[in-house]
Design an enzyme around this catalytic site. Structure first.
Site, PDB file in Angstrom:
ATOM      1  N   SER A 178       0.793  -1.229   0.000  1.00 39.84           N
ATOM      2  CA  SER A 178       0.000   0.000   0.000  1.00 39.84           C
ATOM      3  C   SER A 178       0.823   1.276   0.000  1.00 39.84           C
ATOM      4  CB  SER A 178      -0.938   0.012   1.208  1.00 39.84           C
ATOM      5  OG  SER A 178      -0.200   0.010   2.421  1.00 39.84           O
ATOM      6  N   HIS A 206      -5.429  -3.418  -2.454  1.00 38.42           N
ATOM      7  CA  HIS A 206      -5.155  -2.418  -3.484  1.00 38.42           C
ATOM      8  C   HIS A 206      -5.045  -3.017  -4.885  1.00 38.42           C
ATOM      9  CE1 HIS A 206      -4.504   0.777  -0.492  1.00 38.42           C
ATOM     10  NE2 HIS A 206      -4.026  -0.202   0.244  1.00 38.42           N
ATOM     11  N   LYS A 234     -12.110   0.484  -1.508  1.00 37.39           N
ATOM     12  CA  LYS A 234     -11.114   1.144  -2.362  1.00 37.39           C
ATOM     13  C   LYS A 234     -11.631   1.131  -3.794  1.00 37.39           C
ATOM     14  CE  LYS A 234      -7.445   0.263   0.941  1.00 37.39           C
ATOM     15  NZ  LYS A 234      -8.306  -0.294   2.013  1.00 37.39           N
TER      16      LYS A 234
END
Length: 383
Positions: A178, A206, A234
């Site tokens: 990340s 991610h 996300k």
């Protein structure tokens, strides 16, 4: 007073440029965002595909609230597991190519739940040194032997695996790191797991929605040893997380994972929103194409600067700087120019940096202006 030590600690943080404070956002996530009374181009958000305020997802959440209400009432094992949750888990498992899935309220909770349930005393965890804090916390709380290997160092990982006599062996990695934006070599790690009889727990917070045509970092990896986790706040633009694995693993977590058992289920309206989000991720490949164009544009803009831009092909573009004061000065300079970029400092990372996050919601002009403004600042700030 017992608060004196706390105040002194905060003063020390201010003196070393490590003090943190929240900024107030006054509207939905997007390429442009209202924060502290200013309109800024948003390069902080993990909303990589621009779905956090998508009208179809918002409508699904509103319809979900009308059908299910707002609160779920209880934990999944009591009376909080709705047909919406079940449908979401089934859809997510199929989407990432695993036979079963379990949903949780946050990615942090998912990591605590899985790691502490799967291993304990007499077992061993082998973890990348750049793993997310939630993975490190889970590993420490598990009471298993916690062995860390240098970032993406497969030779060191193999040496650790070859010399352990642990009952259960769990390799724990971020699929996309990340703060560095690079990826774990999952296929090679799986091969080591097969050779040394281990599981692999991959946190793809991610990568899901962005890599592998949206299906995540583990696309194409067909191994029962892989336990896959992804978050939904996300790229998916909603909230929550899921773990996908073999049915026996999911059933075991339902029966033993304390952060899952002893907490109220997330609202069903979010499950309804996720179902629409996954459809958009699957159908709208143009979002990933645009994102890749933005990545190329930004990196090209910084080639002629003294920037230490880490080698990332993901929406996370970290730029290392000399110290925390420089990171804050660059972030302030970008804010003056109309951009919001996060300065990330120790202890979150060992080396201070700007963490630039790109989104499909950005226009090409947004990214070009950021690149030009940042290049100008770098030539003045970074030696």
């Amino acid at each position: 007073m017992p608060f004196t030590a706390l105040a002194a600690d905060l003063d020390a943080r201010r003196a070393t440029h490590l003090y943190r404070q929240r900024r107030i956002v006054q509207g939905p996530q997007g390429a442009q965002i209202d924060v502290d009374g200013r309109r800024l181009a948003n390069f902080c958000s993990n909303d990589y595909l621009g779905l956090a305020n998508h009208p179809d997802i918002v409508a699904a959440a509103q319809a979900g609230a009308a059908r299910w209400g707002v609160g779920s009432g209880a934990s999944h094992l009591v009376c909080g597991h709705t047909a919406a949750h079940e449908a979401m888990e089934t859809r997510l498992a199929a989407f990432v190519g695993k036979p079963a899935a379990l949903s949780l309220a946050t990615g942090y909770m998912a990591n605590l739940a899985a790691v502490t349930a799967l291993v304990g005393r007499g077992d061993a965890i082998f973890a990348d040194k750049l793993n997310h804090a939630s993975l490190n916390d889970a590993c420490q709380l598990s009471n298993a032997a916690f062995k860390r290997f240098a970032h993406n160092d497969l030779e060191q990982l193999e040496r650790l695996l070859a010399t352990t006599d642990a009952r259960r062996r769990l390799i724990v990695v971020d699929a996309v790191f990340s703060m560095d934006g690079d990826c774990a070599p999952l296929a090679e790690i799986i091969r080591l797991a097969e050779r040394y009889d281990a599981w692999v727990y991959a946190d793809d917070a991610h990568g899901f929605g962005v890599l592998g045509e949206g299906r995540g970092s583990a696309v194409g990896i067909d191994s029962p040893r892989l336990i896959y986790m992804a978050t939904l706040g996300k790229a998916a633009g909603v909230a929550g997380a899921f773990i996908a694995a073999e049915p026996v693993v999911i059933d075991y977590l339902v029966n033993t994972a304390r952060p899952y058992i002893y907490t109220t289920a997330a609202p069903a309206l979010l499950a309804e929103a996720v179902l629409v989000s996954v459809d958009l991720i699957e159908r709208e490949g143009w979002r990933r194409e645009r994102l890749n164009e933005h990545i190329a544009t930004l990196r090209a803009a910084l080639v002629s600067t003294p920037a230490q831009l880490l080698p990332s092909h993901t929406p996370i573009q970290p730029l290392l700087v000399a110290d925390s004061a420089v990171a804050l000065a660059l972030a302030d300079g970008l804010r003056d120019a109309g951009h919001w970029v996060a300065a990330i400092r120790p202890p979150t990372v060992p080396t201070p940096r700007l963490r630039i996050c790109l989104s499909a919601a950005h226009m090409a002009a947004d990214v070009a202006k950021l690149g030009a403004d940042l290049a100008g600042l770098l030539n003045g700030h970074v030696k």
